[in-house]
Design an enzyme around this catalytic site. Structure first.
Site, PDB file in Angstrom:
ATOM      1  N   TYR A  64       0.861  -1.393   0.140  1.00 21.64           N
ATOM      2  CA  TYR A  64       0.195   0.211   0.080  1.00 21.64           C
ATOM      3  C   TYR A  64       0.995   1.224   0.062  1.00 21.64           C
ATOM      4  O   TYR A  64       0.745   2.135  -0.764  1.00 21.64           O
ATOM      5  CB  TYR A  64      -0.901   0.053   1.404  1.00 21.64           C
TER       6      TYR A  64
HETATM    7  O1  LIG Z   1      -8.674  -5.250  13.719  1.00 21.11           O
HETATM    8  C1  LIG Z   1      -8.038  -4.519  13.914  1.00 21.11           C
HETATM    9  C2  LIG Z   1      -7.623  -3.628  12.774  1.00 21.11           C
HETATM   10  C3  LIG Z   1      -6.426  -2.806  13.008  1.00 21.11           C
HETATM   11  N1  LIG Z   1      -5.775  -3.042  14.367  1.00 21.11           N
HETATM   12  C4  LIG Z   1      -4.228  -2.319  14.371  1.00 21.11           C
HETATM   13  O2  LIG Z   1      -4.602  -1.003  14.543  1.00 21.11           O
HETATM   14  C5  LIG Z   1      -3.418  -0.495  14.043  1.00 21.11           C
HETATM   15  C6  LIG Z   1      -3.970   0.728  12.942  1.00 21.11           C
HETATM   16  O3  LIG Z   1      -4.408  -0.218  11.889  1.00 21.11           O
HETATM   17  P1  LIG Z   1      -5.544   0.350  10.669  1.00 21.11           P
HETATM   18  O4  LIG Z   1      -5.634  -0.753   9.913  1.00 21.11           O
HETATM   19  O5  LIG Z   1      -6.668   1.002  11.502  1.00 21.11           O
HETATM   20  O6  LIG Z   1      -4.516   1.565   9.904  1.00 21.11           O
HETATM   21  P2  LIG Z   1      -3.132   1.492   9.399  1.00 21.11           P
HETATM   22  O7  LIG Z   1      -2.183   2.409  10.312  1.00 21.11           O
HETATM   23  O8  LIG Z   1      -2.778   0.002   8.961  1.00 21.11           O
HETATM   24  O9  LIG Z   1      -3.313   2.413   8.127  1.00 21.11           O
HETATM   25  C7  LIG Z   1      -4.255   3.246   7.778  1.00 21.11           C
HETATM   26  O10 LIG Z   1      -3.780   4.468   8.068  1.00 21.11           O
HETATM   27  C8  LIG Z   1      -3.135   5.264   7.044  1.00 21.11           C
HETATM   28  C9  LIG Z   1      -3.810   5.123   5.843  1.00 21.11           C
HETATM   29  O11 LIG Z   1      -3.322   5.747   4.639  1.00 21.11           O
HETATM   30  C10 LIG Z   1      -4.436   3.628   5.431  1.00 21.11           C
HETATM   31  O12 LIG Z   1      -5.363   3.979   4.286  1.00 21.11           O
HETATM   32  C11 LIG Z   1      -5.196   3.168   6.637  1.00 21.11           C
HETATM   33  O13 LIG Z   1      -5.635   1.778   6.431  1.00 21.11           O
HETATM   34  C12 LIG Z   1      -2.383  -1.182  13.506  1.00 21.11           C
HETATM   35  O14 LIG Z   1      -1.444  -1.532  14.527  1.00 21.11           O
HETATM   36  C13 LIG Z   1      -3.244  -2.754  13.316  1.00 21.11           C
HETATM   37  O15 LIG Z   1      -2.477  -3.696  13.357  1.00 21.11           O
HETATM   38  C14 LIG Z   1      -5.937  -4.133  15.030  1.00 21.11           C
HETATM   39  O16 LIG Z   1      -5.161  -4.356  16.087  1.00 21.11           O
HETATM   40  N2  LIG Z   1      -7.033  -4.789  14.892  1.00 21.11           N
END
Ligand SMILES: O=c1ccn([C@@H]2O[C@H](COP(=O)(O)OP(=O)(O)O[C@H]3OC[C@@H](O)[C@H](O)[C@H]3O)[C@@H](O)[C@H]2O)c(=O)[nH]1
Length: 417
Positions: A220
């Protein structure tokens, strides 16, 4: 007056726009020919119904009747979470908006909400199309006099990108090239590009400034970085005004409850933390899965900078207003505050009033331990500061919408009633 101070040939009607731009690249759909045909037929019906109900449908297109100098913004991905909020803000500010969306991730219901709020002829048009089809995209550009493009349309799940990397390079990098080529060919002079903190990867030093080296660690982030590079190379010999906004983690929804975040249930396993918390709070899933508790952070979970969508779209409007021909502005859009996943879950429990059950799982591939922004450049140069920095309040607003829209916008392909 919202004007770029130039006249353009006014557009022709778009009502005969083809509905052929469907995205069947989802591996789950690939072998389902009958499903494709049924989906195509239902989408065609739905879009025709929508266009017939739309105030922009009656011929000739109101877009071809106006000579008032109102700025016309193409919002790609305007049926999606961030794009729909941006379209709402633009319409409220008096811009003319065209949404292009293939509805692979967005919702027709969000477009319908906007149409009901802004029914006047010439304010909003919706075009169902896929940015992966250069000919279609070019014809949309040649039939409309866009002054600016806000390019939101993109798949955007870090976890999913590690499973289907090619989908990400195609949808993000390649489609951005298509948009840019069409802009150049049709003399559209302003681009606001949705980029991400994921392009930085896992920097050693926090907070992240715009000069922090970009070393993305998941497809991504790499796909967005490649798209940025294409835009930057193009800009060297162009007078286009370009703003690249690198978002941190977007949360919240319209404070007036008109729009919200409605991710695809079938993508739940890849979904963002906010959606996962709300699903758990609503009892749709057994509990929240926190992915990774052994990161080198104060409580072992990942740290992110959560930015409210209302602040984010405000940054877009400021970027649009301050874009300078022949120049590229690059800005982090975040609060400057890092919060751990555990802190996020705590705020979500408070916001929802539900004691969400939490399971702790191993790390998710593609995740980095800690990212949060230094937003001082955008504070200084665009006079933008995050206003909605109370995480719990942002989640409360989003939760209100979730509770009153138990089924999101309904089926993504039909309109909310
Ligand atoms: O079900 C979940 C989802 C997410 N998480 C955690 O929560 C944190 C944030 O994850 P998210 O998927 O919400 O977001 P991310 O940081 O991966 O990316 C996000 O932020 C930057 C944007 O540009 C991306 O489009 C967006 O997906 C990560 O540590 C992830 O592992 C969980 O622990 N459980």
């Amino acid at each position: 007056m919202l004007s770029f101070g130039r006249t353009r040939t006014q557009p022709r009607s778009i009502r005969s726009m083809s509905l052929g731009g469907m995205d069947f690249s989802d591996p789950k759909r690939k072998n389902n020919v009958v499903g494709k045909i049924l989906l195509a037929a239902s989408l065609t019906a739905v879009c025709i119904i929508m266009l017939k109900q739309s105030p922009t449908f009656n011929s000739p297109s109101p877009f071809s009747l106006r000579e008032d100098g109102v700025i016309h913004v193409l919002v790609t991905g305007g049926a999606g979470y961030i794009g729909s909020h941006a379209a709402l803000r633009l319409l409220k500010d008096g811009y003319r908006v065209t949404i292009v969306d293939n509805l692979s991730r967005g919702n027709l219901g969000a477009v319908k909400v906007l149409q009901e709020l802004f029914p006047e002829p010439g304010r909003l048009q919706f075009i169902y199309a896929d940015l992966g089809e250069p000919k279609t995209v070019n014809s949309i550009f040649s039939q409309n006099a866009f002054d600016a493009v806000m390019h939101f349309a993109a798949v955007a799940y870090v976890g999913e990108s590690t499973v289907y990397p090619l989908k990400y390079y195609h949808n993000i990098t390649s489609n951005t090239l298509v948009v840019l080529e069409s802009m150049a060919a049709n003399d559209v002079k302003t681009l606001i590009y949705s980029s991400t903190c994921a392009t930085y990867g896992e920097p050693e030093k926090m907070p992240i400034t715009e000069d922090t080296p970009q070393v993305p660690i998941n497809p991504y982030g790499k796909a967005k970085k490649m798209a940025e590079d294409i835009i930057l190379d193009f800009s060297k010999n162009s007078d286009m005004a370009i703003m690249i906004l690198r978002y941190f983690n977007v949360i919240g929804s319209d404070p007036d409850g008109r729009l919200g975040e409605a991710p695809r249930p079938e993508l739940r396993e890849h979904g963002r933390i906010s959606g996962a918390c709300f699903d758990a709070a609503r009892g749709i899933v057994a509990g929240l899965k926190v992915k990774g508790t052994d990161y080198k952070t104060h409580d072992g979970t990942c740290i992110r900078d959560y930015i409210d969508v209302t602040d984010l779209v405000d940054a877009h409007v400021k970027a649009l207003e301050k874009a300078i021909p022949g120049k590229v502005g690059i800005y982090n859009v975040g609060t400057g505050m890092g919060r751990s996943v555990k802190e996020f879950v705590h705020a979500c429990k408070k916001a929802t009033g539900v004691d969400i059950k939490v399971d702790y799982l191993p790390r998710r591939p593609g995740d980095y331990a800690e990212v949060f922004s230094d937003p001082s450049k955008i504070n200084r140069e665009l006079n933008w500061t995050a206003q909605y920095t109370d995480l719990q309040k942002s989640l409360q607003v989003a939760w209100r919408w979730q509770k009153s829209h138990q089924n999101g916008y309904g089926s993504p392909l039909v309109m909310a009633s």
